[in-house]
Design an enzyme around this catalytic site. Structure first.
Site, PDB file in Angstrom:
ATOM      1  CB  CYS A  52      -8.138  11.028  -4.244  1.00  0.00           C
ATOM      2  SG  CYS A  52      -8.452   8.617  -3.823  1.00  0.00           S
TER       3      CYS A  52
ATOM      4  CG  HIS B  61      -4.766   7.077  -2.140  1.00  0.00           C
ATOM      5  ND1 HIS B  61      -5.590   6.493  -3.221  1.00  0.00           N
ATOM      6  CD2 HIS B  61      -4.182   5.514  -1.736  1.00  0.00           C
ATOM      7  CE1 HIS B  61      -5.079   5.269  -3.559  1.00  0.00           C
ATOM      8  NE2 HIS B  61      -4.289   4.467  -2.999  1.00  0.00           N
TER       9      HIS B  61
ATOM     10  CG  HIS C  98      -0.149  -7.243  -0.674  1.00  0.00           C
ATOM     11  ND1 HIS C  98       0.018  -5.970   0.056  1.00  0.00           N
ATOM     12  CD2 HIS C  98      -1.650  -6.248  -1.955  1.00  0.00           C
ATOM     13  CE1 HIS C  98      -0.185  -5.486  -0.204  1.00  0.00           C
ATOM     14  NE2 HIS C  98      -0.781  -4.989  -1.313  1.00  0.00           N
TER      15      HIS C  98
ATOM     16  CB  CYS D  13      -6.423   9.690  -7.304  1.00  0.00           C
ATOM     17  SG  CYS D  13      -5.314   9.272  -5.990  1.00  0.00           S
TER      18      CYS D  13
ATOM     19  CB  CYS E 124      -7.078   5.894  -7.434  1.00  0.00           C
ATOM     20  SG  CYS E 124      -7.748   6.080  -6.080  1.00  0.00           S
TER      21      CYS E 124
ATOM     22  CG  HIS F 136       0.094  -5.516   3.221  1.00  0.00           C
ATOM     23  ND1 HIS F 136      -1.133  -5.119   3.178  1.00  0.00           N
ATOM     24  CD2 HIS F 136       0.519  -3.992   2.558  1.00  0.00           C
ATOM     25  CE1 HIS F 136      -1.841  -4.139   2.792  1.00  0.00           C
ATOM     26  NE2 HIS F 136      -0.881  -3.176   2.006  1.00  0.00           N
TER      27      HIS F 136
ATOM     28  CE  LYS G   8      -6.246   3.141   3.644  1.00  0.00           C
ATOM     29  NZ  LYS G   8      -6.298   3.921   2.438  1.00  0.00           N
TER      30      LYS G   8
ATOM     31  CE  LYS H  79       5.566   3.164   1.578  1.00  0.00           C
ATOM     32  NZ  LYS H  79       6.276   2.857   0.241  1.00  0.00           N
TER      33      LYS H  79
END
Ligand code: MSP
Length: 495
Positions: free
Chosen positions: A143, A146, A21, A126, A129, A18, A297, A300
């Site tokens: 975490c 996340h 990246h 986690c 991670c 996405h 953020k 999905k």
């Protein structure tokens, strides 16, 4: 001659690529093009991080085996890099055989030197991670990255003696202030190391999808230990021949480009592993900020993941490349919204650069028959622009991409204003000689602009140069037609 070595992180293969990246990888590409334009030989490495429990689970959810799943996602990454015109030299996968073999041998070596030893681990883990946390690091018991439940894990494990390198790391940061960049992110790392480093667990018995420890195959090697080593294995490191020519021509890395959330891995664990291996440290680790989308953020579940390919299909590649590096200083967080994208597109690209370019080339065709004399002498405006070049290059060297673009767009504004002041359409009637000189200056200035924008917008730069390569040969069809706009204006109703 040693090559200038740039890396991106190795992306996990549990998601499709996405905008996040794309951001790091484009930054690497931009830096590479900037260096290459100065005749510097560059080696750019990117790739995928394919082992670990997370990927194992994702593959299971899709009823695939992990390697088969990874193969599919790797294609998505490679495809995206093609669409974005990423000029990488090597795509490494942590499942590449040569990499796996080196990782195993390195692990064995470090057991032999005492840098890795066996023990028991009890910790809070986690799985997203692939990282252990202390109680104190959790946020409301979850975490911190996340925001999801961590698992209590007790297992036999191999430890890497990170604590042994605490003082050497601190000394390295002190002696090499550029190592941790940007500097405003360095303090957090220095404080973390000063607080005291604990040895870290670098093997798992519960994770099957990973590189096996040679002498103890019930253990797989911790994904981060595996993945970080890509930066040397991909560059030709061979534990049995560390001084080989290929490795010497690439290593040490000049810049590891990463997102801020993985700064610790790169700024603390990675250099410590290299110290244990007696391998020179990279010059710089540069951590950029994070993109959110409309203030949130990306995730999905929110369904707000930005796919660069859609933007490129709608508005063109160079507009996308421009926007994400102009909008936000490289290093800081930024927020993406399609409204902001369209606003910048229309003001900076359609009106700013696009308009300047069309006006100039159309006038050269109309008034000068498309014939361009040689470089102007004593041109005030060309000299004014040339004076900006050093600062642009300096900003590029410092990875201050938005500031470099700022200066370039200042130059564009100066040129657009100059057309309004000089009024070439009036000169055409009153003073054809001055008109000729003026347009000549504009063409040469635009050639400079084309050179400067090249790393960000290689296609636009090439298109500009094609039109600006006007010479004696006269092509009547070219004269008759008007220039196709570089960036057609986006109408309000387009999404
Ligand atoms: N596999 C590890 C890295 C190992 S490197 C030896 C990893 N992978 S990842 O797929 O999660 O990619 C993380 C990287 O993607 C970030 O460091 C950053 O470069 C980029 N980004 C992912 N999401 C991002 C944003 N929302 N904004 C900007 N970049 C982010 O971590």
């Amino acid at each position: 001659m040693k090559k200038y070595y740039i890396t991106t992180p190795l992306y996990y293969v549990n998601y499709k690529p996405h905008i996040g990246h794309a951001y790091t990888t484009l930054a690497a590409d931009i830096l590479k093009r900037h260096k290459k334009a100065q005749d510097i030989d560059v080696y750019l490495q990117t790739g995928t991080d394919e082992h670990g429990i997370n990927i194992q689970r994702t593959a299971e959810e899709h009823n695939k085996d992990p390697k088969q799943w990874a193969d599919e996602i790797v294609e998505e990454f490679k495809n995206m890099w093609k669409v974005l015109h990423i000029d990488y030299d090597f795509f490494i996968r942590t499942t590449d055989e040569f990499h796996e073999k080196q990782v195993q041998l390195i692990f064995e070596r470090l057991i032999n030197t005492g840098d890795i030893y066996k023990g028991n681990y009890e910790g809070l883990y986690c799985s997203s991670c692939e990282n252990f946390y202390d109680e104190g690091e959790l946020v409301e018991g979850m975490c911190p990255i996340h925001k999801k439940q961590v698992e209590k894990v007790v297992e036999e494990t191999y430890f890497f003696k990170l604590s042994k390198y605490q003082d050497r790391l601190l000394e390295h940061y002190r002696k090499n202030p550029e190592f941790l960049s940007p500097s405003y992110r360095a303090n957090e790392i220095i404080r973390f190391v000063e607080m005291g480093l604990k040895d870290i667990s670098v093997s798992r018995t519960k994770v099957k999808w990973g590189i096996k420890v040679l002498r103890d195959p019930s253990h797989t090697i911790y994904v981060w230990f595996d993945a970080l080593l890509n930066y040397i294995t991909g560059a030709g490191y061979d534990i049995n021949n560390p001084d080989n020519e290929k490795f010497k021509s690439i290593w040490p890395c000049d810049v590891h480009l990463i997102g801020k959330e993985i700064f610790r891995f790169h700024a603390v664990i990675w250099p410590a592993i290299l110290m244990a291996l007696n391998v020179e440290l990279p010059q710089k680790v540069y951590a950029h900020g994070w993109w959110t989308v409309n203030g949130e953020k990306m995730s999905k579940s929110r369904g707000n993941i930005i796919n660069p390919v859609e933007i490129v299909n709608n508005y063109g590649l160079d507009a996308f490349r421009y926007f994400i590096f102009r909008e936000v200083p490289f290093g800081q967080d930024g927020d993406f919204s399609i409204e902001m994208f369209k606003t910048r597109y229309n003001s900076d690209l359609a009106n700013g650069l696009g308009n300047l370019f069309s006006r100039t080339v159309n006038m050269v065709r109309k008034y000068l028959n498309n014939v361009m004399p040689e470089k102007p002498e004593n041109s005030k405006i060309f000299t004014e622009l040339l004076l900006m070049q050093d600062e642009i290059y300096q900003k590029m060297d410092e990875l201050q991409f938005s500031y470099a673009l700022d200066i370039i767009w200042k130059a564009i504004a100066i040129l657009n204003k100059e057309i309004d002041i000089q009024k070439p359409w009036e000169l055409a009637k009153k003073d054809p000689e001055r008109l000729k000189k003026f347009l000549n200056e504009m063409v040469w200035c635009l050639r400079l602009i084309a050179r400067w924008i090249y790393p960000f917008m290689p296609d636009t730069s090439a298109r500009m140069n094609m039109y600006l390569a006007i010479g004696e040969a006269q092509d009547k069809t070219v004269e008759a037609s008007r220039v196709v706009p570089l960036f057609p204006k986006i109408e309000n109703n387009k999404n």
